[in-house]
Design an enzyme around this catalytic site. Structure first.
Site, mmCIF file in Angstrom:
data_model
loop_
_atom_site.group_PDB
_atom_site.id
_atom_site.type_symbol
_atom_site.label_atom_id
_atom_site.label_comp_id
_atom_site.label_asym_id
_atom_site.label_seq_id
_atom_site.Cartn_x
_atom_site.Cartn_y
_atom_site.Cartn_z
ATOM 1 N N HIS A 104 -54.689 3.755 -7.179
ATOM 2 C CA HIS A 104 -54.563 5.116 -6.656
ATOM 3 C C HIS A 104 -54.006 6.067 -7.715
ATOM 4 O O HIS A 104 -53.401 5.635 -8.698
ATOM 5 C CB HIS A 104 -53.619 5.141 -5.446
ATOM 6 C CG HIS A 104 -52.194 4.799 -5.784
ATOM 7 N ND1 HIS A 104 -51.785 3.526 -6.090
ATOM 8 C CD2 HIS A 104 -51.085 5.574 -5.885
ATOM 9 C CE1 HIS A 104 -50.496 3.525 -6.369
ATOM 10 N NE2 HIS A 104 -50.045 4.759 -6.263
ATOM 11 N N ASP A 106 -51.252 9.368 -7.499
ATOM 12 C CA ASP A 106 -50.209 9.720 -6.536
ATOM 13 C C ASP A 106 -50.556 11.008 -5.796
ATOM 14 O O ASP A 106 -50.991 11.995 -6.408
ATOM 15 C CB ASP A 106 -48.856 9.891 -7.235
ATOM 16 C CG ASP A 106 -48.370 8.574 -7.811
ATOM 17 O OD1 ASP A 106 -48.605 7.530 -7.175
ATOM 18 O OD2 ASP A 106 -47.770 8.594 -8.898
ATOM 19 N N HIS A 255 -53.330 3.820 -11.009
ATOM 20 C CA HIS A 255 -52.410 2.700 -11.215
ATOM 21 C C HIS A 255 -52.278 1.896 -9.928
ATOM 22 O O HIS A 255 -52.649 2.369 -8.847
ATOM 23 C CB HIS A 255 -51.037 3.209 -11.689
ATOM 24 C CG HIS A 255 -50.347 4.101 -10.716
ATOM 25 N ND1 HIS A 255 -50.684 5.432 -10.548
ATOM 26 C CD2 HIS A 255 -49.353 3.871 -9.819
ATOM 27 C CE1 HIS A 255 -49.932 5.981 -9.617
ATOM 28 N NE2 HIS A 255 -49.109 5.049 -9.137
ATOM 29 N N ARG A 274 -38.383 6.664 -9.060
ATOM 30 C CA ARG A 274 -39.506 7.502 -9.498
ATOM 31 C C ARG A 274 -39.240 8.978 -9.255
ATOM 32 O O ARG A 274 -38.836 9.355 -8.156
ATOM 33 C CB ARG A 274 -40.771 7.095 -8.737
ATOM 34 C CG ARG A 274 -42.041 7.598 -9.405
ATOM 35 C CD ARG A 274 -43.258 7.293 -8.582
ATOM 36 N NE ARG A 274 -43.677 8.478 -7.879
ATOM 37 C CZ ARG A 274 -44.634 8.489 -6.961
ATOM 38 N NH1 ARG A 274 -45.249 7.378 -6.630
ATOM 39 N NH2 ARG A 274 -44.971 9.609 -6.383
HETATM 40 C C1 SIN Z 1 -46.247 3.813 -7.425
HETATM 41 O O1 SIN Z 1 -47.394 3.612 -7.079
HETATM 42 O O2 SIN Z 1 -45.758 4.942 -7.488
HETATM 43 C C2 SIN Z 1 -45.344 2.666 -7.795
HETATM 44 C C3 SIN Z 1 -45.970 1.760 -8.769
HETATM 45 C C4 SIN Z 1 -45.107 0.570 -9.056
HETATM 46 O O3 SIN Z 1 -44.172 0.286 -8.292
HETATM 47 O O4 SIN Z 1 -45.356 -0.095 -10.044
#
Ligand code: SIN
Length: 282
Positions: A104, A106, A255, A274
């Site tokens: 995906h 974000d 990612h 994050r």
């Molecule tokens: C995410 O998709 O924001 C998190 C990715 C991760 O935890 O590696």
């Protein structure tokens, strides 16, 4: 401020060495990092033992923070930080323990997907818990001219209700999240505003249908796009170390975080902070 840049794979990613992110970075360096980010899709900074305040301050040097549209686990003291964790929250399983299990970008289930995200590693399991990245520039570049022309005319529906992780959540939480995030559309081919390169803007997790097509007609196209965008030569797999920080450009990279590390041993912990940057940046 001087730094060096080393490519991490053929398709995308650079490691940046020589910067201490606990310090204010001067503007020419920020601009150089922005350029490297837009070109390479993500930047890795190792050994960054930074506080949440420093993480937020570094993010703000690139623009305005985006409040996360999923409010189910923001840091209690720093709401700018979305906590991705499988640590228990108030004695209960964390609502973010299965975040990002499918490919995906974000927040594409919102009208204004974010510009980028900065993920800081606080705790890692003994094995697994990696994050994979894939280049949407390469995914576009490697289409045939005929397919580029067809896809260039299409919009896709991005629907949060499509995310498979919803099956792990409580009915109340699913109702809240789905009501808060109704389906939106985005072009399937977009231009990156800084590099002016085209990207294939497809997210396996939330792209649910091609606009104007039936489900039956859409599905073969979505299946092709899911396979094509994640061709192994377009990807990089990151094995985290504590205090790694990865800054990805959500406009040219997808990612995902595979669900591997706590399958056999639920005591294995993975804990990440994050921050998220708004799209509307210069
Ligand atoms: C995410 O998709 O924001 C998190 C990715 C991760 O935890 O590696």
């Amino acid at each position: 401020m001087p730094f060096t840049q080393h490519h991490l794979s053929f398709a995308l990613g650079s490691e940046i060495k020589g910067l201490d992110l606990s310090q204010t970075i001067d503007q020419p360096t920020i601009q150089a990092l922005r350029k490297a980010l837009a070109e390479r899709g993500f930047l890795l900074f190792r050994n960054q033992d930074i506080t949440p305040e420093q993480h937020i301050a570094f993010t703000k040097q690139f623009g305005e923070l985006q409040p996360h549209s999923l409010d189910h686990y923001l840091h209690p003291e720093y709401p700018e930080i979305f906590v991705v964790t499988n640590r228990l929250q108030n004695g209960k399983p964390s609502e973010t323990r299965n975040t990002g299990r499918e490919w995906h970008m974000d927040l594409t289930y919102t009208k204004t997907p974010c510009m980028g995200s900065l993920l800081h590693c606080k705790e890692i399991p003994s094995a697994g818990g990696d994050t994979l990245f894939a280049s949407l520039y390469k995914a576009y570049d490697e289409l045939s001219d005929g397919m580029k022309e067809v896809l260039g005319k299409l919009n896709a529906i991005h629907d949060f209700a499509n995310v498979s992780d919803l099956k792990n959540r409580t009915p109340e939480s699913v109702k809240h999240l789905v009501e808060k995030n109704p389906p939106v559309t985005h072009p399937l081919v977009k231009e990156h505003p800084e590099t002016r390169r085209k990207v294939l803007f497809f997210s396996d997790a939330v792209t649910s249908q091609i606009e104007g097509f039936s489900e039956e007609e859409s599905q073969p196209i979505l299946d092709f796009l899911a396979k094509h965008t994640t061709r192994v030569e377009f990807t990089y797999r990151h094995q985290w170390q504590i205090n790694d920080l990865i800054f990805w450009d959500n406009r040219c990279v997808i990612h995902m975080a595979p669900p591997d590390y706590d399958r056999n041993d639920p005591t294995e912990k993975r804990h990440m902070f994050r921050t998220t940057l708004k799209q509307s940046l210069a």
